[in-house]
Design an enzyme around this catalytic site. Sequence first.
Site, PDB file in Angstrom:
ATOM      1  N   ASP A  44       0.833  -1.204   0.000  1.00  0.00           N
ATOM      2  CA  ASP A  44       0.000   0.000   0.000  1.00  0.00           C
ATOM      3  C   ASP A  44       0.872   1.261   0.000  1.00  0.00           C
ATOM      4  OD1 ASP A  44       0.888  -0.090   2.595  1.00  0.00           O
ATOM      5  OD2 ASP A  44      -1.093   0.026   3.535  1.00  0.00           O
ATOM      6  N   ASP A  83      -1.487  -6.185  -0.669  1.00  0.00           N
ATOM      7  CA  ASP A  83      -1.515  -5.591   0.677  1.00  0.00           C
ATOM      8  C   ASP A  83      -2.926  -5.100   0.997  1.00  0.00           C
ATOM      9  OD1 ASP A  83      -0.180  -4.874   2.949  1.00  0.00           O
ATOM     10  OD2 ASP A  83       0.897  -3.177   2.059  1.00  0.00           O
ATOM     11  N   LYS A 113      -1.167  -9.524   2.476  1.00  0.00           N
ATOM     12  CA  LYS A 113      -0.416  -9.089   3.655  1.00  0.00           C
ATOM     13  C   LYS A 113      -1.330  -8.193   4.477  1.00  0.00           C
ATOM     14  CE  LYS A 113       2.950  -5.806   3.583  1.00  0.00           C
ATOM     15  NZ  LYS A 113       2.406  -4.829   4.558  1.00  0.00           N
ATOM     16  N   GLU A 115      -1.320  -5.773   8.381  1.00  0.00           N
ATOM     17  CA  GLU A 115      -0.484  -5.213   9.440  1.00  0.00           C
ATOM     18  C   GLU A 115      -1.034  -5.546  10.823  1.00  0.00           C
ATOM     19  OE1 GLU A 115       0.117  -0.995   8.882  1.00  0.00           O
ATOM     20  OE2 GLU A 115       0.997  -1.278   6.884  1.00  0.00           O
ATOM     21  N   GLU A 182       9.318  -4.401  10.203  1.00  0.00           N
ATOM     22  CA  GLU A 182       9.716  -3.073   9.691  1.00  0.00           C
ATOM     23  C   GLU A 182      10.207  -2.194  10.844  1.00  0.00           C
ATOM     24  OE1 GLU A 182       6.928  -1.173   7.053  1.00  0.00           O
ATOM     25  OE2 GLU A 182       8.043   0.728   7.093  1.00  0.00           O
TER      26      GLU A 182
END
Length: 264
Positions: A44, A83, A113, A115, A182
């Site tokens: 994204d 994403d 994916k 988060e 990350e």
Amino acid sequence: MPVTVRDVRGFKERGERFVMLTAYDAFSAQLLDEAGIPLLLVGDTLGMVVLGYDSTVPVTMEEMLHHTAAVARGATNALVVGDLPFMSYQVSVEEGMRNAGRFLKEAGAHAVKLEGGGRAVELVERLTASGIPVMGHLGLTPQSVNQIGGYRVQGRGDEQAEAIMSDAKDLEAAGAFSLVLEAVPRELARDVTASLAIPTIGIGAGPHCDGQVLVFYDFLGITPNPPKLAKAYASLGPQITDAAREFAREVAEHRFPEDRHSYS
Ligand code: KIV
């Protein structure tokens, strides 16, 4: 042979370091595929590097699907990961399932994916049980930039580090096939990597992750003020500016087009 999630797990089992790059269009995906890049993430970050938003927060499902489909058309062998954008999976597990399914059914992605840990873990469990492979993402989770208060390194204190470790283990137990880390301290990334059977893929997470990921525009040296975690393997930014100036100069000086560029 097309890369599968089993191959990705195999990289770690064999101790083979691997890479992932983000991609947003068909030709770039084709070039990266030809280079043998096994994983293409339609991140994204699309919102920031392609669409000009100042964060990933405004990115929509339709924008993500549009670009994921382009990447899937360009890639032959790479595993394409779409994403899930902000608020496409946070409201309810059902909505997350439906949106994740769209990446596979409508855009040709092979995996998604998402988060965070905590409440996302149940969704990961449901998705993997339904045949949708999931890549987790912990540490700095840019969709939460407003909650975090900026793009800061995460996991520096004991409490945060323990939370990341615990989320990582929960995501693995829920069936995630890999995990992006990350902007976390390298020592934490090392410990998380050693604690999991699934591969970690680092960005600003030091050298101990099983794989590394870079954003396409950072990697090509196009991003104007790249973050510390990025490395440019080319300097296309200045080359593009020079090429544009050269084009304008040649036209102004009647040097382009030549006969070979024209039809009689
Ligand atoms: O959106 C993205 O490109 C990402 C990578 C930085 C891992 O999440």
